[in-house]
Write a protein that holds these residues in place. Structure first.
Motif, short mmCIF file in Angstrom:
data_model
loop_
_atom_site.label_atom_id
_atom_site.label_comp_id
_atom_site.label_asym_id
_atom_site.label_seq_id
_atom_site.Cartn_x
_atom_site.Cartn_y
_atom_site.Cartn_z
N LEU A 1 87.73 58.85 31.33
CA LEU A 1 88.86 58.10 31.85
C LEU A 1 90.09 58.39 30.99
O LEU A 1 89.95 58.78 29.82
N PRO A 2 91.29 58.21 31.53
CA PRO A 2 92.49 58.54 30.74
C PRO A 2 92.54 57.85 29.39
O PRO A 2 92.89 58.47 28.38
N GLU A 3 92.19 56.57 29.34
CA GLU A 3 92.23 55.86 28.05
C GLU A 3 91.16 56.38 27.10
O GLU A 3 91.34 56.40 25.88
N GLU A 4 90.02 56.83 27.65
CA GLU A 4 88.98 57.41 26.81
C GLU A 4 89.44 58.76 26.25
O GLU A 4 89.24 59.06 25.06
N GLN A 5 90.06 59.57 27.11
CA GLN A 5 90.56 60.86 26.64
C GLN A 5 91.62 60.69 25.57
O GLN A 5 91.66 61.45 24.60
N ALA A 6 92.45 59.66 25.70
CA ALA A 6 93.47 59.41 24.68
C ALA A 6 92.82 59.10 23.34
O ALA A 6 93.29 59.54 22.28
N VAL B 1 84.80 69.14 24.97
CA VAL B 1 83.66 69.57 25.78
C VAL B 1 82.35 68.99 25.21
O VAL B 1 81.51 68.49 25.96
N SER B 2 82.20 69.04 23.91
CA SER B 2 80.97 68.56 23.29
C SER B 2 80.80 67.06 23.49
O SER B 2 79.71 66.58 23.85
N MET B 3 81.86 66.29 23.25
CA MET B 3 81.78 64.85 23.45
C MET B 3 81.51 64.51 24.91
O MET B 3 80.75 63.59 25.23
N SER B 4 82.12 65.26 25.80
CA SER B 4 81.93 65.03 27.22
C SER B 4 80.48 65.26 27.62
O SER B 4 79.88 64.46 28.34
N ARG B 5 79.92 66.37 27.13
CA ARG B 5 78.53 66.69 27.48
C ARG B 5 77.56 65.67 26.89
O ARG B 5 76.62 65.23 27.56
N LEU B 6 77.76 65.30 25.64
CA LEU B 6 76.82 64.40 24.97
C LEU B 6 76.92 62.96 25.48
O LEU B 6 75.91 62.26 25.57
N LEU B 7 78.13 62.51 25.80
CA LEU B 7 78.33 61.12 26.20
C LEU B 7 78.36 60.90 27.70
O LEU B 7 78.00 59.82 28.18
N ARG C 1 84.39 52.73 23.36
CA ARG C 1 83.59 51.51 23.57
C ARG C 1 82.31 51.93 24.27
O ARG C 1 82.33 52.43 25.38
N SER C 2 81.20 51.72 23.59
CA SER C 2 79.93 52.21 24.13
C SER C 2 79.52 51.41 25.37
O SER C 2 79.52 50.18 25.34
N PRO C 3 79.12 52.11 26.46
CA PRO C 3 78.58 51.40 27.63
C PRO C 3 77.17 50.88 27.36
O PRO C 3 76.64 50.08 28.12
N LEU C 4 76.56 51.36 26.27
CA LEU C 4 75.21 50.94 25.95
C LEU C 4 75.18 49.51 25.46
O LEU C 4 75.93 49.13 24.55
N ASP C 5 74.34 48.70 26.06
CA ASP C 5 74.13 47.34 25.60
C ASP C 5 73.17 47.40 24.42
O ASP C 5 71.97 47.63 24.60
N LEU C 6 73.70 47.20 23.22
CA LEU C 6 72.87 47.32 22.03
C LEU C 6 71.72 46.33 22.06
O LEU C 6 70.64 46.60 21.54
N ALA C 7 71.92 45.18 22.69
CA ALA C 7 70.87 44.16 22.76
C ALA C 7 69.67 44.66 23.55
O ALA C 7 68.55 44.20 23.34
N ALA C 8 69.90 45.57 24.48
CA ALA C 8 68.78 46.13 25.25
C ALA C 8 68.00 47.15 24.44
O ALA C 8 66.87 47.49 24.78
#
Length: 456
Positions: free
Chosen positions: A17-22, A93-99, A222-229
């Motif tokens: 997303l634009p804010e993520e790319q920034a 590219v690396s961050m995009s592929r991994l995340l 901001r991680s989409p992963l719910d750490l509690a899970a």
């Protein structure tokens, strides 16, 4: 700045997303500024700059692997050989592929993180990468103080349970032809990109762990992963210091096999360390408490247990359903699920004359996959060759074992577990106590004064 990017870089940028790319761009600017200062040449960052940014949040070997994976990304297709630094396009590219990428895209970076050579890698290299990855997750969660009440066992050398979880993830790797070769033979096999891709797809914790390492290690996005899970919140009523049989890798592994609604928090119901070596105490504390995880450590140091999908009840019949399972933690991690052969999932009985008294999961009377005897501290795990209910092997070091440590944890919403604290008398859960009362000729004075417990 955007005009200077190659087409490959632009394609991968579109996954953010634009804010993520920034935010990606800001981190790159900070890393490259440390490397180049005010230099106007094409910007990139060095391994030293990345290590300085991460500090002690990640082990140095994982920072090196991440840097290698990024700088080895070939954006031109000409494979001239990697430079020592990471360009902005390689970073994006690396961050995009991994995340954001799928299994194929993730596998491309993972291969670069594992080895500098083009083509297949040795299975032993994948094994070492997996150990580094699991160790890095435990390290970064501990450094960021995100263990949610759990502790990590310390000692000389690599933690045994980090190695056990890494070994379990590595075991998800299929060698060519699906063969499982023992020891060094398996480790010498070659793993190509298709095998790594299939492994990432088959073992979702690999991608999850990479996400944790990047999000928590770099403090990026901001991680989409719910750490509690991933790591449930630990609740222990006692204020005294309590060292659980469980640690971070084993909790993560067991929690990953629970239904999603049960992963948020674990609350201690029974511990032989806190509540004594008493089968009556065990029964009184775990009945009518909802789904729970029980585990034991035998005198030989092997750790194993089971998941009960519904409330334990003291009765002479089998109970539970096909979502129950048995598991082992040490010497190896594995989960054993229902075979459908029979419905002998859970058994809890006390105070009977003609049928076994104790707690069991799987198998049959006298031959359980996991059995805790009413003579607390003794049990058995019988499986020749396998437990009929769960297809589990012998979980303990000795078929008939002794143990000092046992724990039972309620899993899921604490509100649901509170029903366990209904107005049940010990007479409701201890038939032996009830029988003794009746033999003595005394009546149950509380009978009729309490609400009839609702059926579960």
């Amino acid at each position: 700045m955007g005009n200077s990017r190659s087409q490959a870089g632009q394609n991968f940028c579109s996954q953010f997303l634009p804010e993520e790319q920034a935010e990606i761009d800001r981190l790159f600017d900070a890393l490259s500024s440390e490397t180049h200062g005010s230099d106007t040449s094409p910007r990139s960052f060095s391994l030293k700059a990345l290590k300085n940014h991460v500090g002690e949040a990640l082990p140095p070997e994982m920072v090196t692997r991440l840097h290698d994976g990024m700088r080895r990304v070939d954006l031109t297709g000409k494979a001239k050989g990697p430079s020592d630094n990471v360009s902005q396009e390689q970073f994006t590219v690396s961050m995009s592929r991994l995340l954001k990428g799928n299994s194929e895209e993730k596998s491309l970076v993972i291969l670069k993180m594992i080895s500098a050579t083009e083509g297949p890698v040795k299975a032993r290299e994948v094994q070492k990468f997996t150990e580094d990855l699991v160790g890095s997750v435990v390290h970064v969660l501990s450094y960021r103080q995100m263990l949610r009440g759990w502790t990590q066992k310390r000692g000389p050398g690599p933690p045994a349970r980090v190695q056990a979880l890494a070994g379990q993830l590595f075991s998800e790797m299929d060698t060519q032809g699906g063969e499982k070769l023992p020891g060094p033979q398996q480790l010498d096999r070659e793993c190509d990109r298709a095998m790594i891709e299939a492994w990432v797809f088959r073992a979702p914790l690999v991608a999850t762990f990479l996400s944790v390492v990047i999000h928590r290690g770099f403090l990026l996005l901001r991680s989409p992963l719910d750490l509690a899970a991933l790591v449930p919140e630990r609740h222990v009523d006692q204020e005294r210091v309590f060292e659980s049989i469980l640690d971070v890798p084993s909790v993560i592994y067991i929690n990953a096999h629970l239904r999603r609604e049960l992963r948020q928090r674990w609350r201690l119901l029974f511990s032989s360390e806190l509540h004594g070596h008493s089968f009556a105490q065990l029964c009184g504390r775990i009945t009518h408490r909802g789904p729970c995880v029980l585990l034991l450590e035998d005198h030989d140091g092997q750790v194993f247990g089971g998941f009960a999908s519904c409330s334990w009840e003291v009765k002479p019949q089998f109970q539970g359903d096909d979502t129950c399972f048995l598991f082992s933690i040490l010497p190896r991690m594995a989960v054993y699920t229902s075979t459908g052969y029979n419905d002998h999932y859970m058994y809890l009985n006390h105070g009977q004359q003609t049928i076994p008294n104790g707690l069991g999961m799987g198998g049959q009377h006298g031959y359980f996959g996991l059995w805790v005897d009413v003579d607390f501290g003794k049990g058995h795990s019988k499986a020749k060759p396998r437990c009929t209910t769960y297809n589990s092997p012998q979980l303990s070091a000795q078929e008939n074992f002794s143990f000092e440590k046992m724990e039972v944890w309620a899993v899921g919403d604490a509100a649901g577990s509170q029903q366990a604290k209904s107005n049940k008398s010990i007479l409701d859960v201890d038939p032996e106590a009830q029988a003794l009362l009746e033999i003595s000729g005394r009546s149950r004075h509380s009978e009729g004064l309490r609400d009839i417990p609702e059926a579960e």
